[in-house]
Write a protein that holds these residues in place. Sequence first.
Motif, short mmCIF file in Angstrom:
data_model
loop_
_atom_site.label_atom_id
_atom_site.label_comp_id
_atom_site.label_asym_id
_atom_site.label_seq_id
_atom_site.Cartn_x
_atom_site.Cartn_y
_atom_site.Cartn_z
N GLY A 40 0.79 -1.22 0.00
CA GLY A 40 0.00 0.00 0.00
C GLY A 40 0.82 1.26 0.00
N PHE A 41 2.13 1.15 0.29
CA PHE A 41 3.01 2.32 0.27
C PHE A 41 3.68 2.44 -1.10
CE2 PHE A 41 2.57 1.53 4.76
CZ PHE A 41 2.60 2.79 5.33
N GLU A 42 3.70 3.65 -1.63
CA GLU A 42 4.34 3.87 -2.92
C GLU A 42 5.84 3.62 -2.82
OE1 GLU A 42 4.67 7.39 -6.33
OE2 GLU A 42 3.65 7.76 -4.43
N GLY A 43 6.38 2.87 -3.77
CA GLY A 43 7.80 2.57 -3.78
C GLY A 43 8.21 1.48 -2.80
N ALA A 44 7.25 0.70 -2.29
CA ALA A 44 7.57 -0.35 -1.32
C ALA A 44 8.47 -1.41 -1.95
CB ALA A 44 6.27 -1.01 -0.83
N PRO A 45 9.38 -2.03 -1.16
CA PRO A 45 10.30 -3.04 -1.70
C PRO A 45 9.58 -4.27 -2.26
CG PRO A 45 11.01 -2.28 0.47
CD PRO A 45 9.63 -1.76 0.27
N LYS A 46 10.07 -4.74 -3.40
CA LYS A 46 9.53 -5.95 -4.03
C LYS A 46 10.71 -6.78 -4.53
CE LYS A 46 5.41 -3.51 -5.68
NZ LYS A 46 4.63 -3.08 -6.89
N THR A 47 10.63 -8.09 -4.34
CA THR A 47 11.70 -8.98 -4.78
C THR A 47 11.11 -10.21 -5.44
OG1 THR A 47 13.20 -8.29 -3.00
CG2 THR A 47 13.67 -10.40 -4.07
N ASN A 69 15.13 -10.02 -9.15
CA ASN A 69 14.80 -8.64 -9.48
C ASN A 69 14.34 -7.94 -8.21
OD1 ASN A 69 12.30 -6.67 -10.27
ND2 ASN A 69 13.96 -6.51 -11.76
N ASP A 70 14.99 -6.82 -7.89
CA ASP A 70 14.65 -6.03 -6.71
C ASP A 70 14.18 -4.64 -7.14
OD1 ASP A 70 15.29 -7.58 -4.28
OD2 ASP A 70 17.29 -7.62 -5.14
N GLN A 71 13.09 -4.18 -6.52
CA GLN A 71 12.60 -2.83 -6.77
C GLN A 71 12.35 -2.14 -5.44
OE1 GLN A 71 9.36 -2.51 -9.66
NE2 GLN A 71 9.81 -4.58 -10.38
N VAL A 72 12.98 -0.97 -5.26
CA VAL A 72 12.75 -0.15 -4.08
C VAL A 72 12.66 1.29 -4.54
CG1 VAL A 72 13.60 0.57 -1.82
CG2 VAL A 72 14.07 -1.74 -2.64
N GLY A 73 11.48 1.85 -4.51
CA GLY A 73 11.30 3.22 -4.97
C GLY A 73 11.69 3.38 -6.42
N ALA A 74 12.56 4.34 -6.71
CA ALA A 74 13.00 4.59 -8.09
C ALA A 74 14.14 3.67 -8.50
CB ALA A 74 13.43 6.04 -8.25
N ARG A 75 14.67 2.88 -7.57
CA ARG A 75 15.80 2.00 -7.86
C ARG A 75 15.32 0.59 -8.19
NH1 ARG A 75 18.27 -2.04 -5.63
NH2 ARG A 75 17.11 -1.88 -3.68
N GLU A 76 15.94 0.00 -9.20
CA GLU A 76 15.64 -1.39 -9.57
C GLU A 76 16.92 -2.06 -10.03
OE1 GLU A 76 12.87 -3.99 -12.72
OE2 GLU A 76 12.78 -1.80 -12.67
N HIS A 77 17.16 -3.28 -9.55
CA HIS A 77 18.28 -4.01 -10.13
C HIS A 77 17.91 -5.47 -10.32
CE1 HIS A 77 19.89 -4.69 -5.86
NE2 HIS A 77 19.85 -5.91 -6.35
N SER A 78 18.42 -6.00 -11.43
CA SER A 78 18.22 -7.40 -11.80
C SER A 78 19.58 -8.06 -11.93
CB SER A 78 17.47 -7.51 -13.13
OG SER A 78 16.23 -6.85 -13.06
N SER A 79 19.67 -9.34 -11.57
CA SER A 79 20.94 -10.04 -11.68
C SER A 79 20.73 -11.46 -12.17
CB SER A 79 21.68 -10.05 -10.34
OG SER A 79 20.88 -10.62 -9.33
N PHE A 80 21.71 -11.93 -12.94
CA PHE A 80 21.72 -13.29 -13.47
C PHE A 80 23.01 -13.95 -13.01
CE2 PHE A 80 19.52 -10.42 -16.28
CZ PHE A 80 18.36 -11.08 -16.64
N HIS A 81 22.91 -15.14 -12.44
CA HIS A 81 24.09 -15.84 -11.93
C HIS A 81 24.11 -17.28 -12.40
CE1 HIS A 81 25.70 -13.19 -8.54
NE2 HIS A 81 24.69 -12.53 -9.04
N GLY A 82 25.32 -17.80 -12.58
CA GLY A 82 25.54 -19.22 -12.78
C GLY A 82 26.56 -19.69 -11.76
N SER A 83 26.46 -20.94 -11.31
CA SER A 83 27.38 -21.42 -10.28
C SER A 83 27.85 -22.84 -10.59
CB SER A 83 26.72 -21.40 -8.90
OG SER A 83 25.69 -22.38 -8.83
N VAL A 84 29.03 -23.17 -10.07
CA VAL A 84 29.59 -24.51 -10.16
C VAL A 84 30.09 -24.89 -8.77
CG1 VAL A 84 31.37 -25.98 -11.17
CG2 VAL A 84 30.30 -24.21 -12.56
#
Length: 223
Positions: A40-47, A69-84
């Motif tokens: 309900g809050f504008e810009g609330a964190p979403k993952t 994918n993370d969104q907090v307010g006007a900031r957003e970052h997405s990441s792709f990883h591979g592991s061994v």
Amino acid sequence: GQQHSLYSQYIFNLYAVNPAYAGERNSVATALSYRTQWVGFEGAPKTAYFSAHSPVRNNNLAVGLWFQNDQVGAREHSSFHGSVSYKLRFDKNRRLSFALSGGALNHRYNWNELEFPDGSDPVAFVDEANQWRPVFDFGMMYIERQAYAGLSIMNINSPDLSSLDVIDVRLNPSVNLIGGYIFPVSKKVDLKPSTLIRAQTDGSWTFDANLSARFIDKFWFTA
């Protein structure tokens, strides 16, 4: 500084906090989650998060991948990883796993969603709104039938999220310590306390403790 996302139900997907867990399901394992805070809050964190991992080559080697994918307010970052990961087996029930993870992080700002009291912010509009950076993680875990313990270091290379030399905005490395033990209560009930301690290089830290109950090896209840 920014930090790696923390998942409240990590106990059901330890791969999310330690890449050395890859392959522990002895088959292809996938996980999908979505978390939102302060609804309900504008810009609330979403993952949003998705992962998949599987053992290969007689179960000693494992591979995995994940996306978040993370969104907090006007900031957003997405990441792709591979592991061994590779497992050193002491016997049928005890093993030590080591893992390396690498990928790319896309960091974005939507400056149009921000309001500036003085009309503008020169740093905001000069700094690039869309950045790609490499990112690397390391993990190790000791696992046996009734217990596990692990150490992981996320964002080892501390990627710089700004294109300007006048400001230092980095994704701080974080150290995760995890552990858990299964206590048999009866033939049908087991109790499993577990914990996660996370420390960052900037001095901040968090602590999470859980208690789970397992019934007839099929159903889990967690607090």
